[in-house]
Enzyme design. Sequence first.
Site, PDB file in Angstrom:
ATOM      1  N   TRP A   1      -0.151   1.336  -3.816  1.00  0.00           N
ATOM      2  CA  TRP A   1      -1.770   1.320  -4.044  1.00  0.00           C
ATOM      3  C   TRP A   1      -2.870   0.493  -3.487  1.00  0.00           C
ATOM      4  O   TRP A   1      -3.578   0.830  -2.986  1.00  0.00           O
ATOM      5  CB  TRP A   1      -1.570   0.521  -5.761  1.00  0.00           C
ATOM      6  CG  TRP A   1      -2.913   0.389  -5.919  1.00  0.00           C
ATOM      7  CD1 TRP A   1      -3.155  -0.540  -6.071  1.00  0.00           C
ATOM      8  CD2 TRP A   1      -3.963   1.490  -6.466  1.00  0.00           C
ATOM      9  NE1 TRP A   1      -4.696  -0.829  -7.063  1.00  0.00           N
ATOM     10  CE2 TRP A   1      -4.847   0.606  -6.951  1.00  0.00           C
ATOM     11  CE3 TRP A   1      -4.035   2.904  -6.744  1.00  0.00           C
ATOM     12  CZ2 TRP A   1      -5.843   1.646  -7.257  1.00  0.00           C
ATOM     13  CZ3 TRP A   1      -4.712   3.175  -6.823  1.00  0.00           C
ATOM     14  CH2 TRP A   1      -6.044   2.810  -7.244  1.00  0.00           C
TER      15      TRP A   1
ATOM     16  N   GLU B   1      -6.374   6.597  -8.800  1.00  0.00           N
ATOM     17  CA  GLU B   1      -5.114   6.753  -8.980  1.00  0.00           C
ATOM     18  C   GLU B   1      -4.525   8.288  -8.619  1.00  0.00           C
ATOM     19  O   GLU B   1      -2.723   8.439  -8.392  1.00  0.00           O
ATOM     20  CB  GLU B   1      -4.719   7.015 -10.782  1.00  0.00           C
ATOM     21  CG  GLU B   1      -5.249   5.199 -10.607  1.00  0.00           C
ATOM     22  CD  GLU B   1      -4.757   4.395 -10.871  1.00  0.00           C
ATOM     23  OE1 GLU B   1      -3.211   4.439  -9.916  1.00  0.00           O
ATOM     24  OE2 GLU B   1      -4.895   3.201 -10.774  1.00  0.00           O
TER      25      GLU B   1
ATOM     26  N   TYR C   1      -8.651  -7.290  -6.938  1.00  0.00           N
ATOM     27  CA  TYR C   1      -8.421  -6.544  -7.654  1.00  0.00           C
ATOM     28  C   TYR C   1      -7.876  -6.642  -8.751  1.00  0.00           C
ATOM     29  O   TYR C   1      -8.380  -6.195  -9.963  1.00  0.00           O
ATOM     30  CB  TYR C   1      -7.549  -4.857  -6.748  1.00  0.00           C
ATOM     31  CG  TYR C   1      -7.133  -3.641  -7.815  1.00  0.00           C
ATOM     32  CD1 TYR C   1      -8.425  -3.215  -8.167  1.00  0.00           C
ATOM     33  CD2 TYR C   1      -6.030  -3.297  -7.890  1.00  0.00           C
ATOM     34  CE1 TYR C   1      -7.921  -1.755  -8.703  1.00  0.00           C
ATOM     35  CE2 TYR C   1      -5.522  -2.583  -9.485  1.00  0.00           C
ATOM     36  CZ  TYR C   1      -7.125  -1.758  -9.666  1.00  0.00           C
ATOM     37  OH  TYR C   1      -7.121  -0.444 -10.410  1.00  0.00           O
TER      38      TYR C   1
END
Length: 186
Positions: free
Chosen positions: A48, A40, A18
Amino acid sequence: MTSVRCPWCLSTPEYIDYHDKEWGKVVKDDQTLFECIVLESAQAGLSWITILRKREGYRRLFHQFDPEKVALMNEQDVERLLEDASIVRHRGKIEATINNAKIFLKIAEEFGSFSDYYWAFSDHKVLANPVTSMADVPAKTELSERIAKDMKKRGFRFFGATTCYAFMQATGMVNDHLLDCIARSD
């Protein structure tokens, strides 16, 4: 010589992938911006990595992040999604995703695209921060507070100043890669 990466991404291969391929790259495509908003917002209060690992579930269940299709989802969809462990099963976040799709589309209609609305906050420029350590990176800024406040005023939910700053980083409005990171481009 060892390649230098931002230290936050070093714990898993998913994070490294990522970080190297997406985080901090400029995003101007509305559908990709919507995807980043969804992810988000879902991350609020979670790690995350949890969201990255559920990304395909979000992609499948939220119509490949097509805001027009997501905006048409209803209470039956919410109930169905609450049963699906491939996403975060949080009613408020699921309902916010549907709500935010509607608001996203209104903004896109008003400004020509969501991208034009969003990027106008930085005068359509990348804000490159001179980051030498992760301690240099704030959780939020005056700009993220201003954007989040405007989005909240327009009806967005689960999108405060800290979430907004993470969104700004993810979509490349803010470049918070370490100065010597292999993924940094100025």
